[in-house]
Design a protein around this motif. Sequence first.
Motif, PDB file in Angstrom:
ATOM      1  N   GLU A 376       0.858  -1.176   0.000  1.00 13.84           N
ATOM      2  CA  GLU A 376       0.000   0.000   0.000  1.00 13.84           C
ATOM      3  C   GLU A 376       0.898   1.230   0.000  1.00 13.84           C
ATOM      4  O   GLU A 376       1.734   1.393   0.891  1.00 13.84           O
ATOM      5  CB  GLU A 376      -0.922   0.016   1.224  1.00 13.84           C
ATOM      6  N   VAL A 377       0.740   2.061  -0.997  1.00 12.00           N
ATOM      7  CA  VAL A 377       1.622   3.224  -1.165  1.00 12.00           C
ATOM      8  C   VAL A 377       0.783   4.474  -1.435  1.00 12.00           C
ATOM      9  O   VAL A 377      -0.378   4.373  -1.831  1.00 12.00           O
ATOM     10  CB  VAL A 377       2.627   3.004  -2.322  1.00 12.00           C
ATOM     11  N   GLU A 378       1.408   5.630  -1.240  1.00 13.77           N
ATOM     12  CA  GLU A 378       0.673   6.890  -1.362  1.00 13.77           C
ATOM     13  C   GLU A 378       1.245   7.750  -2.484  1.00 13.77           C
ATOM     14  O   GLU A 378       2.463   7.947  -2.572  1.00 13.77           O
ATOM     15  CB  GLU A 378       0.762   7.644  -0.026  1.00 13.77           C
ATOM     16  N   ALA A 379       0.345   8.286  -3.292  1.00 14.33           N
ATOM     17  CA  ALA A 379       0.755   9.220  -4.355  1.00 14.33           C
ATOM     18  C   ALA A 379       0.862  10.606  -3.731  1.00 14.33           C
ATOM     19  O   ALA A 379      -0.139  11.257  -3.485  1.00 14.33           O
ATOM     20  CB  ALA A 379      -0.276   9.221  -5.476  1.00 14.33           C
ATOM     21  N   HIS A 380       2.075  11.053  -3.453  1.00 13.76           N
ATOM     22  CA  HIS A 380       2.246  12.369  -2.823  1.00 13.76           C
ATOM     23  C   HIS A 380       2.039  13.501  -3.811  1.00 13.76           C
ATOM     24  O   HIS A 380       1.783  14.634  -3.421  1.00 13.76           O
ATOM     25  CB  HIS A 380       3.637  12.477  -2.190  1.00 13.76           C
ATOM     26  N   ASP A 381       2.219  13.215  -5.083  1.00 13.74           N
ATOM     27  CA  ASP A 381       1.976  14.211  -6.129  1.00 13.74           C
ATOM     28  C   ASP A 381       1.644  13.455  -7.406  1.00 13.74           C
ATOM     29  O   ASP A 381       1.671  12.220  -7.426  1.00 13.74           O
ATOM     30  CB  ASP A 381       3.186  15.155  -6.296  1.00 13.74           C
ATOM     31  N   LEU A 382       1.342  14.205  -8.442  1.00 17.80           N
ATOM     32  CA  LEU A 382       0.895  13.590  -9.703  1.00 17.80           C
ATOM     33  C   LEU A 382       1.895  12.584 -10.261  1.00 17.80           C
ATOM     34  O   LEU A 382       1.556  11.442 -10.581  1.00 17.80           O
ATOM     35  CB  LEU A 382       0.604  14.733 -10.692  1.00 17.80           C
ATOM     36  N   ARG A 383       3.144  12.993 -10.402  1.00 15.35           N
ATOM     37  CA  ARG A 383       4.118  12.101 -11.049  1.00 15.35           C
ATOM     38  C   ARG A 383       4.555  10.976 -10.121  1.00 15.35           C
ATOM     39  O   ARG A 383       4.938   9.906 -10.585  1.00 15.35           O
ATOM     40  CB  ARG A 383       5.315  12.901 -11.558  1.00 15.35           C
ATOM     41  N   CYS A 384       4.469  11.221  -8.821  1.00 11.40           N
ATOM     42  CA  CYS A 384       4.670  10.140  -7.854  1.00 11.40           C
ATOM     43  C   CYS A 384       3.600   9.087  -8.131  1.00 11.40           C
ATOM     44  O   CYS A 384       3.881   7.879  -8.159  1.00 11.40           O
ATOM     45  CB  CYS A 384       4.542  10.723  -6.444  1.00 11.40           C
ATOM     46  N   GLY A 385       2.378   9.538  -8.411  1.00  9.25           N
ATOM     47  CA  GLY A 385       1.284   8.622  -8.715  1.00  9.25           C
ATOM     48  C   GLY A 385       1.556   7.800  -9.967  1.00  9.25           C
ATOM     49  O   GLY A 385       1.391   6.575  -9.970  1.00  9.25           O
ATOM     50  N   SER A 386       2.014   8.453 -11.040  1.00  5.90           N
ATOM     51  CA  SER A 386       2.234   7.677 -12.266  1.00  5.90           C
ATOM     52  C   SER A 386       3.400   6.711 -12.087  1.00  5.90           C
ATOM     53  O   SER A 386       3.381   5.584 -12.603  1.00  5.90           O
ATOM     54  CB  SER A 386       2.412   8.579 -13.499  1.00  5.90           C
ATOM     55  N   ALA A 387       4.408   7.122 -11.316  1.00  3.07           N
ATOM     56  CA  ALA A 387       5.542   6.222 -11.054  1.00  3.07           C
ATOM     57  C   ALA A 387       5.086   4.998 -10.265  1.00  3.07           C
ATOM     58  O   ALA A 387       5.540   3.876 -10.522  1.00  3.07           O
ATOM     59  CB  ALA A 387       6.624   6.968 -10.278  1.00  3.07           C
ATOM     60  N   LEU A 388       4.173   5.202  -9.319  1.00  2.00           N
ATOM     61  CA  LEU A 388       3.705   4.070  -8.507  1.00  2.00           C
ATOM     62  C   LEU A 388       2.838   3.121  -9.338  1.00  2.00           C
ATOM     63  O   LEU A 388       2.849   1.910  -9.110  1.00  2.00           O
ATOM     64  CB  LEU A 388       2.963   4.576  -7.266  1.00  2.00           C
ATOM     65  N   VAL A 389       2.106   3.664 -10.297  1.00  2.00           N
ATOM     66  CA  VAL A 389       1.365   2.779 -11.207  1.00  2.00           C
ATOM     67  C   VAL A 389       2.363   1.907 -11.985  1.00  2.00           C
ATOM     68  O   VAL A 389       2.198   0.689 -12.095  1.00  2.00           O
ATOM     69  CB  VAL A 389       0.468   3.585 -12.175  1.00  2.00           C
ATOM     70  N   LEU A 390       3.431   2.526 -12.484  1.00  2.00           N
ATOM     71  CA  LEU A 390       4.444   1.755 -13.224  1.00  2.00           C
ATOM     72  C   LEU A 390       5.039   0.669 -12.334  1.00  2.00           C
ATOM     73  O   LEU A 390       5.171  -0.489 -12.746  1.00  2.00           O
ATOM     74  CB  LEU A 390       5.560   2.679 -13.724  1.00  2.00           C
ATOM     75  N   ALA A 391       5.388   1.059 -11.100  1.00  2.00           N
ATOM     76  CA  ALA A 391       5.973   0.078 -10.175  1.00  2.00           C
ATOM     77  C   ALA A 391       4.983  -1.059  -9.934  1.00  2.00           C
ATOM     78  O   ALA A 391       5.357  -2.237  -9.935  1.00  2.00           O
ATOM     79  CB  ALA A 391       6.354   0.767  -8.864  1.00  2.00           C
ATOM     80  N   GLY A 392       3.713  -0.700  -9.788  1.00  2.72           N
ATOM     81  CA  GLY A 392       2.678  -1.709  -9.552  1.00  2.72           C
ATOM     82  C   GLY A 392       2.544  -2.676 -10.721  1.00  2.72           C
ATOM     83  O   GLY A 392       2.296  -3.866 -10.537  1.00  2.72           O
ATOM     84  N   LEU A 393       2.730  -2.163 -11.945  1.00 10.41           N
ATOM     85  CA  LEU A 393       2.617  -3.026 -13.138  1.00 10.41           C
ATOM     86  C   LEU A 393       3.709  -4.098 -13.153  1.00 10.41           C
ATOM     87  O   LEU A 393       3.536  -5.171 -13.727  1.00 10.41           O
ATOM     88  CB  LEU A 393       2.738  -2.185 -14.420  1.00 10.41           C
ATOM     89  N   ALA A 394       4.853  -3.755 -12.515  1.00  7.22           N
ATOM     90  CA  ALA A 394       5.991  -4.688 -12.535  1.00  7.22           C
ATOM     91  C   ALA A 394       6.068  -5.525 -11.261  1.00  7.22           C
ATOM     92  O   ALA A 394       6.843  -6.473 -11.199  1.00  7.22           O
ATOM     93  CB  ALA A 394       7.289  -3.893 -12.693  1.00  7.22           C
ATOM     94  N   ALA A 395       5.290  -5.159 -10.240  1.00  8.67           N
ATOM     95  CA  ALA A 395       5.445  -5.808  -8.930  1.00  8.67           C
ATOM     96  C   ALA A 395       4.728  -7.148  -8.870  1.00  8.67           C
ATOM     97  O   ALA A 395       3.755  -7.389  -9.591  1.00  8.67           O
ATOM     98  CB  ALA A 395       4.905  -4.876  -7.839  1.00  8.67           C
ATOM     99  N   GLU A 396       5.221  -7.960  -7.960  1.00  8.60           N
ATOM    100  CA  GLU A 396       4.551  -9.229  -7.710  1.00  8.60           C
ATOM    101  C   GLU A 396       3.421  -8.947  -6.724  1.00  8.60           C
ATOM    102  O   GLU A 396       3.636  -8.289  -5.698  1.00  8.60           O
ATOM    103  CB  GLU A 396       5.581 -10.169  -7.070  1.00  8.60           C
TER     104      GLU A 396
END
Length: 430
Positions: A376-396
């Motif tokens: 469970e992670v938090e999008a602190h700003d817009l690009r933090c949000g898009s980066a976390l989506v990318l990380a989520g796409l690659a995560a187990e």
Amino acid sequence: MSMGHEVRYRVRGGRQLHGTVFVQGAKNAVLPMIGASLMASRGRTVLRNVPIIEDVRRAVELARAVGAKAELHETERTLVIDASSLTSPVLPADIASRFRGSFLFVPALLHRLGEAVIEGVGGCNLGSRNLDFHYNGFKRMGATVTEHVADNGDGIIHIKAGDLRGGTLYCDTPSHTGTENLIMAAALAHGTTLIKNAALEPEVLDNIAILQAMGAKISGGGTGFITVEGVDELTAVEHTVMPDRIDAGVFVMAAAITGGDLNLVGATLEHLGVAADKLEQMGVEFHQQGAVLQVRRERTLRPINVITDEYPGFATDLQSPIMALSCLAEGPSYIYERIFDGRFKLADELRKMGADIEVDGNRAKVNGPRGLRGAEVEAHDLRCGSALVLAGLAAEGETTITSAYYLDRGHAHTAERLSQLGADIVREAD
Ligand SMILES: CC(=O)N[C@H]1[C@@H](OP(=O)(O)OP(=O)(O)OC[C@H]2O[C@@H](n3ccc(=O)[nH]c3=O)[C@H](O)[C@@H]2O)O[C@H](CO)[C@@H](O)[C@@H]1O
Ligand SMILES: C=C(OP(=O)(O)O)C(=O)O
């Protein structure tokens, strides 16, 4: 920032992305264009290819708050604005403090109503984000800027302009919205304005294009020196918003992080500037065919060295996404953030997913490769949000991204577009 409601994205990683995706219209082009449309005292402005993002919804609310008629036709991605009667110079805090682009309404209010009252300016919290280049420019053109404290303790800024007159203006560093605001202030001012150290971003050029179509006399766009000859009136026009190079860059990285291949409709390699070269060095293959950019990544990801800079340097808005991507690279990556001093909160979130990132001031070292796992992670700003989506796409496993209003500020239909490419992602709002 008041959220209204909590937005979350749930991503289950591990799927390669394949297929065709449409790049949205550019957030950072449409917002100044909405500001520009308010300068037209007659007719209706029609903006095409408008991204259906929260910042645009806020801009529509704000345009209405100052008295314009604004209709966002979501299916047609078309915004129609009639600014023939503006009635209020106040940018109210409850709307204006939710997005940075609100400040782009100021030149229109100064020209049309002689004043602008700024109850709040929002945008992503990326550390210090001054507006002194804007204020100093307006002052050099004859405006007065005063600040007072409201009953609730908030600072309110009052800009008064009798007749703005042209002059020699500058940005200490080539500010994106600063350049746009000074061009708009100069467009209807008396006489000639020279803006030195102007920003070169493609969105600035797209904004110059719509202003020229409206009747503004602007030359030197794309050089560091812009000259504006003031005119008496601007007329409403129809304009198609350029594609969003940051949205395109995120989809390039979605292909890269999942080892997939995508056709990006509307993406232009040139607009990625140095980011295209860095992604190539990491192992992304590009093939531009007209307005379609094919991307794929087959080999392992190589580590990277990134220094953010104004266009055509590596865009700061792609710095967070590439930090997520570099977690998977075979070796240490080095990232130096030169534009914003508070853009590394992402590192804490990526660590929750298993990343190894060392942060020292505005420099980060990403020790790859690390397999990412859902968290469970938090999008602190817009690009933090898009980066976390990318990380989520690659995560187990499953990643839940909270505070995702920020992501919705700048990316349209994120879950729908990624799902069509094969991702497992849902958006939840309550
Ligand atoms: C709505 C919009 O277009 N937002 C973009 C715009 O933001 P924005 O226009 O706010 O960014 P600027 O280019 O103005 O800011 C760049 C740097 O200059 C500093 N600065 C800026 C203005 C000023 O008056 N004084 C000052 O010191 C800022 O603190 C920052 O360190 O460009 C940024 C940098 O490409 C992008 O990340 C944002 O997505
Ligand atoms: C910083 C950003 O936007 P804004 O200037 O609108 O806050 C961004 O788009 O990442």
